[in-house]
Design a protein around this motif. Structure first.
Motif, mmCIF file in Angstrom:
data_model
loop_
_atom_site.group_PDB
_atom_site.id
_atom_site.type_symbol
_atom_site.label_atom_id
_atom_site.label_comp_id
_atom_site.label_asym_id
_atom_site.label_seq_id
_atom_site.Cartn_x
_atom_site.Cartn_y
_atom_site.Cartn_z
ATOM 1 N N ALA A 6 35.688 21.966 -61.787
ATOM 2 C CA ALA A 6 36.534 22.780 -62.653
ATOM 3 C C ALA A 6 37.599 23.453 -61.804
ATOM 4 C CB ALA A 6 35.701 23.809 -63.412
ATOM 5 N N VAL A 7 38.446 22.600 -61.231
ATOM 6 C CA VAL A 7 39.561 23.050 -60.404
ATOM 7 C C VAL A 7 40.798 22.307 -60.900
ATOM 8 C CG1 VAL A 7 40.587 22.825 -58.099
ATOM 9 C CG2 VAL A 7 38.260 23.693 -58.343
ATOM 10 N N MET A 8 41.820 23.045 -61.265
ATOM 11 C CA MET A 8 43.058 22.418 -61.739
ATOM 12 C C MET A 8 43.864 21.902 -60.561
ATOM 13 S SD MET A 8 44.260 25.072 -64.673
ATOM 14 C CE MET A 8 45.888 24.752 -64.069
ATOM 15 N N GLY A 34 40.875 21.372 -48.320
ATOM 16 C CA GLY A 34 40.821 20.717 -49.628
ATOM 17 C C GLY A 34 40.605 21.745 -50.719
ATOM 18 N N HIS A 35 39.825 21.403 -51.739
ATOM 19 C CA HIS A 35 39.563 22.433 -52.760
ATOM 20 C C HIS A 35 38.314 23.249 -52.396
ATOM 21 C CE1 HIS A 35 36.527 19.909 -54.506
ATOM 22 N NE2 HIS A 35 37.235 19.315 -55.426
ATOM 23 N N THR A 36 37.943 23.182 -51.149
ATOM 24 C CA THR A 36 36.883 23.978 -50.509
ATOM 25 C C THR A 36 35.480 23.687 -51.055
ATOM 26 O OG1 THR A 36 37.013 26.028 -51.855
ATOM 27 C CG2 THR A 36 38.527 25.857 -49.989
ATOM 28 N N GLY A 37 35.388 22.771 -52.003
ATOM 29 C CA GLY A 37 34.065 22.282 -52.425
ATOM 30 C C GLY A 37 33.929 20.861 -51.934
ATOM 31 N N PRO A 89 48.074 25.318 -60.254
ATOM 32 C CA PRO A 89 47.149 24.353 -59.652
ATOM 33 C C PRO A 89 46.673 24.808 -58.272
ATOM 34 C CG PRO A 89 49.393 23.476 -59.671
ATOM 35 C CD PRO A 89 49.435 24.791 -60.396
ATOM 36 N N CYS A 90 45.563 24.257 -57.850
ATOM 37 C CA CYS A 90 44.958 24.567 -56.554
ATOM 38 C C CYS A 90 45.962 24.339 -55.424
ATOM 39 C CB CYS A 90 43.740 23.670 -56.353
ATOM 40 S SG CYS A 90 42.962 23.868 -54.742
ATOM 41 N N PHE A 91 46.026 25.252 -54.485
ATOM 42 C CA PHE A 91 46.902 25.051 -53.313
ATOM 43 C C PHE A 91 46.098 24.711 -52.059
ATOM 44 C CE2 PHE A 91 47.342 29.943 -53.614
ATOM 45 C CZ PHE A 91 46.169 30.167 -52.904
ATOM 46 N N TRP A 92 44.867 24.253 -52.233
ATOM 47 C CA TRP A 92 44.098 23.659 -51.135
ATOM 48 C C TRP A 92 43.853 24.627 -49.977
ATOM 49 C CZ3 TRP A 92 42.725 19.879 -54.016
ATOM 50 C CH2 TRP A 92 43.639 19.242 -54.840
ATOM 51 N N ALA A 93 43.468 25.803 -50.317
ATOM 52 C CA ALA A 93 43.087 26.806 -49.317
ATOM 53 C C ALA A 93 42.336 27.885 -50.063
ATOM 54 C CB ALA A 93 44.321 27.411 -48.650
ATOM 55 N N THR A 94 41.553 28.672 -49.374
ATOM 56 C CA THR A 94 40.823 29.837 -49.898
ATOM 57 C C THR A 94 39.573 29.434 -50.665
ATOM 58 O OG1 THR A 94 41.904 30.203 -52.074
ATOM 59 C CG2 THR A 94 42.997 31.124 -50.119
ATOM 60 N N ASN A 95 38.479 30.014 -50.268
ATOM 61 C CA ASN A 95 37.168 29.675 -50.799
ATOM 62 C C ASN A 95 36.991 30.090 -52.262
ATOM 63 O OD1 ASN A 95 34.405 29.334 -51.110
ATOM 64 N ND2 ASN A 95 34.053 29.866 -48.961
ATOM 65 N N CYS A 96 36.650 29.126 -53.132
ATOM 66 C CA CYS A 96 36.561 29.427 -54.569
ATOM 67 C C CYS A 96 35.467 30.451 -54.898
ATOM 68 C CB CYS A 96 36.295 28.176 -55.379
ATOM 69 S SG CYS A 96 37.372 26.789 -55.034
ATOM 70 N N GLY A 97 34.469 30.595 -54.043
ATOM 71 C CA GLY A 97 33.406 31.569 -54.296
ATOM 72 C C GLY A 97 33.914 33.005 -54.308
ATOM 73 N N GLY A 138 36.459 33.776 -55.944
ATOM 74 C CA GLY A 138 37.297 33.834 -57.122
ATOM 75 C C GLY A 138 38.656 33.261 -56.788
ATOM 76 N N CYS A 139 39.443 33.015 -57.810
ATOM 77 C CA CYS A 139 40.730 32.358 -57.606
ATOM 78 C C CYS A 139 41.788 33.100 -58.395
ATOM 79 C CB CYS A 139 40.623 30.902 -58.072
ATOM 80 S SG CYS A 139 42.105 29.927 -57.785
ATOM 81 N N SER A 140 42.583 33.896 -57.685
ATOM 82 C CA SER A 140 43.538 34.764 -58.388
ATOM 83 C C SER A 140 44.635 33.964 -59.075
ATOM 84 C CB SER A 140 44.150 35.776 -57.411
ATOM 85 O OG SER A 140 44.954 35.105 -56.464
ATOM 86 N N ILE A 141 44.855 32.711 -58.653
ATOM 87 C CA ILE A 141 45.903 31.914 -59.298
ATOM 88 C C ILE A 141 45.354 31.131 -60.494
ATOM 89 C CG2 ILE A 141 47.245 31.752 -57.161
ATOM 90 C CD1 ILE A 141 46.274 28.769 -56.990
ATOM 91 N N GLY A 142 44.054 31.229 -60.703
ATOM 92 C CA GLY A 142 43.481 30.622 -61.915
ATOM 93 C C GLY A 142 43.159 29.142 -61.809
ATOM 94 N N ALA A 143 43.310 28.553 -60.626
ATOM 95 C CA ALA A 143 43.048 27.111 -60.504
ATOM 96 C C ALA A 143 41.558 26.803 -60.639
ATOM 97 C CB ALA A 143 43.562 26.595 -59.166
ATOM 98 N N ALA A 144 40.733 27.595 -59.982
ATOM 99 C CA ALA A 144 39.284 27.429 -60.131
ATOM 100 C C ALA A 144 38.886 28.151 -61.403
ATOM 101 C CB ALA A 144 38.559 28.033 -58.928
ATOM 102 N N PHE A 145 38.174 27.461 -62.277
ATOM 103 C CA PHE A 145 37.895 28.057 -63.582
ATOM 104 C C PHE A 145 36.990 29.278 -63.490
ATOM 105 C CE2 PHE A 145 34.953 28.676 -67.072
ATOM 106 C CZ PHE A 145 35.847 28.934 -68.098
HETATM 107 S S1 SF4 Z 1 40.146 29.359 -54.855
HETATM 108 FE FE1 SF4 Z 1 39.602 27.186 -54.971
HETATM 109 S S2 SF4 Z 1 40.802 26.396 -56.695
HETATM 110 FE FE2 SF4 Z 1 41.693 28.392 -56.113
HETATM 111 S S3 SF4 Z 1 43.355 27.824 -54.723
HETATM 112 FE FE3 SF4 Z 1 41.531 28.262 -53.463
HETATM 113 S S4 SF4 Z 1 40.573 26.234 -53.187
HETATM 114 FE FE4 SF4 Z 1 42.008 26.044 -54.849
#
Ligand code: SF4
Ligand SMILES: Cc1cc2nc3c(=O)[nH]c(=O)nc-3n(C[C@H](O)[C@H](O)[C@H](O)COP(=O)(O)OP(=O)(O)OC[C@H]3O[C@@H](n4cnc5c(N)ncnc54)[C@H](O)[C@@H]3O)c2cc1C
Lengths: 564, 244
Positions: A203-205, A349-352, A215-223, A225-232
């Motif tokens: 569930a990553v845009m 990547g998308h960190t997952g 959309p995901c910018f391929w950095a920052t751990n989704c755990g 949270g995702c302030s840009i909303g890419a990770a649901f």
């Molecule tokens: S938190 Fe996850 S989905 Fe959001 S930008 Fe970072 S890697 Fe991508």
């Protein structure tokens, strides 16, 4: 219609996580007015998410401890394996772990976002092998709702054409990222063993949907949270989307303890504790949707006793709290010497995990070739992740040589997380502890748990194959040799608790019908994982959401037709 | 956090070192005391029998500010302990062509923060690190009649040689010192490589936003992978023509 501070509402939704968020979204889109009660504090992912902060900026290099069980930056507020002042208990001999959070959006703020669908086999498990129960629905019935849910929340992935991984309708999914180096090696190794490796649906845009999220910018751990909303997470999507209709009001710090019923046995009010003041608040409730997570739904129902419902609400079947399931879990780890000192590149990547190993044994099981009935998958980790306080572990000596050894080892370790299906059994359930109350005076849950032989055997199979895969990757196994019993993680530890209010065709053996409507109380619905009939190895949450969307749509039709 | 720096002259430090063995090292907010060796159920004749107070004050809690992190607990290491740690850190992680030394990037302060933290596992580490520092000093005294910092480089290294290797020094005597050293080494390298300089050193290239699709592995990374695949008897991966 009931009313709170000038806001009129048709439905009370309890909980703002995966189930509650989707219920509220769907109902408001259908034109209904929703009052959402959430136990946790208000939470703003735009302001509160530590996106680029490094481990070096955090206390203890961000490592996990008793205050923040999954690390300093993990987006879990006032929770984790314990919630201060809100305990749960365990029967003797039971080891059960319950992960909770006290924040708007619940666990969707920090979950892993792995969203494989259940396949056709998974809805008819009893028909296939004789264990457990069949669902009252089949894959075809839920498929359009999976499509709508995937499309709405934003899922990347593809159609690998593997047994029991259903193809997703064209145009629903977004492209998933290519594999990392270790994932390519994993694929080659597994191919040599005749095991599939496919892209993880997450569930990553990855593309702009024009709904305000990026959309995901391929950095920052989704755990985190995702302030840009890419990770649901519901706090960047379903809740603001529902609010935009003007038909959602959210009350936070509202810990629901009872659902009240009237003369006719219908739900007509709820009482919550205001966590700010500690005071009880009773509100009218024309209709109630429970989605505070499977175990909490059981707790509220069992605590909502009355003359008419002496065993708890919606519990004429005696099944509330029963059939509690989690996924099985175990880990195998290794190290690939040939990957020491490999060329560096940005592997966030998308960190997952981009790839994973889906269950490959359905046909063998159908032919009776395996000594356990249900399958598992392997999630996989092995990348250049942000160094932390443990990066220097496992080297010998000191000085320049040791320093170089740490550099060389970086990015050469791999780990497999087994996630498997368990069959519901009578030893796994929760009930109200008659002696213990939480700090709000609400009786707490007591858990009972015992893994069955079928799960232990499954884990043993997984340990053996995990080691085989590591060797086929040219690696050495670094996890200790263990039996299935030693390796299997605690009940609840995989955080996929489901089944406590299961749906079915028969009011005697199930709590709700196939729409999540409780058999006993027409205007009371369950829209979290409580309604699950089985707990397939695929992570549960996309199915929680697809069912919530499906059932909230059905519910709103009944309301509009005047039957509810 | 301000990084601890070594700017004290040799004479002052000698004076501190002399008093160190006798001091019961105390921490600010202890509520119960543990014999450091008890925490590990081990005792050997040279391992200092210190009675240390466990730090049990409040941590950062279950809802800390994630965007602007702060460490709420006070640091507790004494200057002499920090001086000794500075030297040990740099012996463990010296400057080389890949990056600076551990103390240069503030590792000593990270360890101070670590062993001063009011959490169980950090306090268990404290029960190793503080007696361990004293052991290192006493061992230097036993060997040459001088404190560790006053010993020659050779003598210092000889002490580490005795405790730094998994396949050397199996005696009961060295069990605790070896445990101490392996914990210290993990903390020193962990703190070093997770510092901004250390991340650069180890080659972590992430945490930067990228527009468009994920670029995937570089040509160089794929070429390396292909040699690994070939050695394992697997088909190499096609390398895309355009790669930055
Ligand atoms: S938190 Fe996850 S989905 Fe959001 S930008 Fe970072 S890697 Fe991508
Ligand atoms: C670290 C982690 C990783 C995970 N990874 C994955 C994954 O990759 N894939 C996957 O499918 N699943 C994953 N999960 C599981 C997933 O988070 C849950 O299945 C999902 O969030 C459940 O949805 P829910 O709505 O039932 O509960 P939640 O999302 O927890 O929401 C319930 C909400 O109800 C509130 N609430 C509780 N009690 C009350 C009450 N009495 N009154 C009012 N409100 C109340 C809670 O505060 C919470 O906000 C993961 C979970 C965790 C913790």
């Amino acid at each position: 219609m009931a009313e709170l501070n000038g806001f009129e509402y048709d439905v009370v939704v309890v909980g703002s996580g995966a189930g509650g968020g989707m219920a509220a979204y769907t109902l408001t889109k259908e034109g209904l007015r929703v009052l959402m009660l959430e136990a946790g504090r208000d939470y703003d992912p735009i302001e509160e998410t530590p996106m680029f902060q490094t481990n070096a900026e955090a206390p203890l290099r961000g490592t996990s401890n008793k205050d923040k069980n999954f690390g300093y930056y993990d987006a879990t507020v006032d929770g984790g394996w314990q919630v201060p002042g809100e305990p749960y208990t365990m029967a003797e001999g039971t080891k059960f772990m319950l992960w909770r959070a006290r924040m708007l959006g619940g666990r969707t703020n920090h979950w892993g976002r792995l969203v494989p669908r259940f396949g056709p086999y998974d809805f008819k498990p009893k028909t296939r092998d004789g264990y457990g129960e069949d669902w009252p629905i089949d894959y075809d019935e839920i498929e359009p709702w999976y499509d709508k849910t995937d499309h709405l929340i934003g899922v990347c992935g593809d159609n690998p054409g593997v047994d029991n991984i259903p193809d997703v309708t064209e145009g629903v999914m977004q492209p998933a990222p290519e594999p990392r180096v270790m994932e390519i090696l994993l694929k080659k190794a597994c191919e040599s063993l005749d095991i599939p490796v496919v892209k993880m649906r997450r569930a990553v845009m990855t593309e702009d949907k024009g709904d305000g999220r990026s959309p995901c910018f391929w950095a920052t751990n989704c755990g985190r949270g995702c302030s840009i909303g890419a990770a649901f997470q519901t706090t960047t999507s379903l809740i603001p989307f529902a609010k935009a209709t003007g038909r959602l009001k959210v009350v936070t710090d509202a810990m629901v303890k009872w659902v009240h019923t009237g003369e006719a046995g219908q739900a007509n009010a709820v009482t919550y504790v205001d966590r700010q003041t500690g005071k009880d608040v009773k509100l009218k409730a024309p209709r109630v949707v429970l989605a505070p997570s499977a175990t909490e739904t059981a707790r509220i129902l069992l605590n909502s006793k009355s003359k008419k419902y002496p065993n708890g609400l919606a519990n004429s079947s005696g099944q509330v709290g029963r059939n509690l399931m989690d996924s099985t879990g175990a880990g195998v780890s290794g190290h690939v010497p040939a990957m020491q000192g490999r060329p560096r590149y940005n592997e966030d990547g998308h960190t997952g995990n981009h790839y994973y190993v889906p269950w490959w044994g359905y046909q063998d099981q159908a032919k009776g070739k395996l000594n356990f009935p249900r399958g598992y998958h392997f999630e996989f980790g092995g990348r250049f992740s942000e160094p932390n306080i443990w990066t220097g572990g496992g080297v010998d000596g000191y000085g320049k040589k040791a320093k170089q050894a740490v550099r060389d080892k970086y990015g050469s370790s791999i780990g497999f997380s087994l996630r498997g299906e368990m069959v519901p059994n009578e030893n796994c359930y929760c009930e109200i502890d008659s002696e213990v109350k939480d700090k709000w005076g609400i009786p707490v849950l007591k858990f009972h748990w015992k893994w069955a032989e079928s799960e232990i055997k499954q884990v043993e199979h997984g340990l053996k194959w995990g080691e085989k895969i590591i060797k086929a990757m040219g690696g050495v196994v670094t996890s200790p040799k263990r039996t299935g019993e030693e390796a299997i993680l605690a009940g609840g530890q995989i955080i996929h608790e489901v089944g406590t209010t299961r749906m079915g065709d028969d009011p005697k053996t199930s709590v709700t019908n196939k729409h999540g409507q409780t058999w006993d109380v027409d205007n009371l619905f369950v829209m979290d994982g409580g309604v699950f009939v089985s707990s397939p190895h695929q992570n549960c949450t996309i199915t929680i959401m697809a069912l919530a969307m499906k059932n909230a749509t059905w519910m709103s039709k009944q309301i509009k037709r005047g039957v509810l | 956090m301000t990084a601890f720096r070594k700017d004290i002259d040799r004479r002052t430090s000698m004076k501190w070192m002399a008093s160190m063995a006798a001091t019961v090292l105390s921490a600010s907010a202890g509520t119960y005391e543990t014999l450091a060796a008890d925490a590990y159920g081990e005792e050997s004749s040279t391992w200092p029998a210190l009675t240390l107070k466990r730090i049990t004050g409040p941590g950062y809690g279950t809802d800390p500010d994630l965007v602007s992190p702060k460490t709420p607990w006070p640091l507790t290491l004494s200057t002499e302990e920090k001086l000794l740690l500075t030297r040990l850190s740099d012996l463990i992680c010296p400057e080389d062509s890949g990056g600076p030394s551990a103390s240069h990037v503030g590792v000593v302060s990270v360890i101070d923060e670590w062993v001063s933290a009011p959490y169980r596992s950090q306090q268990n580490d404290r029960m190793l690190v503080i007696p361990g520092l004293q052991w290192v000093n006493e061992e230097a005294q036993r060997r040459s009649g001088r404190s560790f910092l006053d010993s020659s480089n050779k003598q210092q290294e000889a002490i580490l040689d005795a405790i730094a290797y998994a396949d050397k020094g199996f005696g009961e005597e060295l069990k605790m010192p070896k445990r101490f050293f392996s914990k210290l080494r993990q903390l020193v390298f962990g703190a070093y490589f997770s510092s901004p300089e250390g991340m650069k050193d180890i080659g972590y290239m992430g945490n930067v936003p990228i527009e468009g699709p994920w670029p995937g592995p570089t040509r160089e990374a794929l070429e390396h992978l292909n040699t690994v695949l070939e050695n394992l008897g697997y088909k190499p991966e096609p390398i895309p023509l355009v790669q930055e």
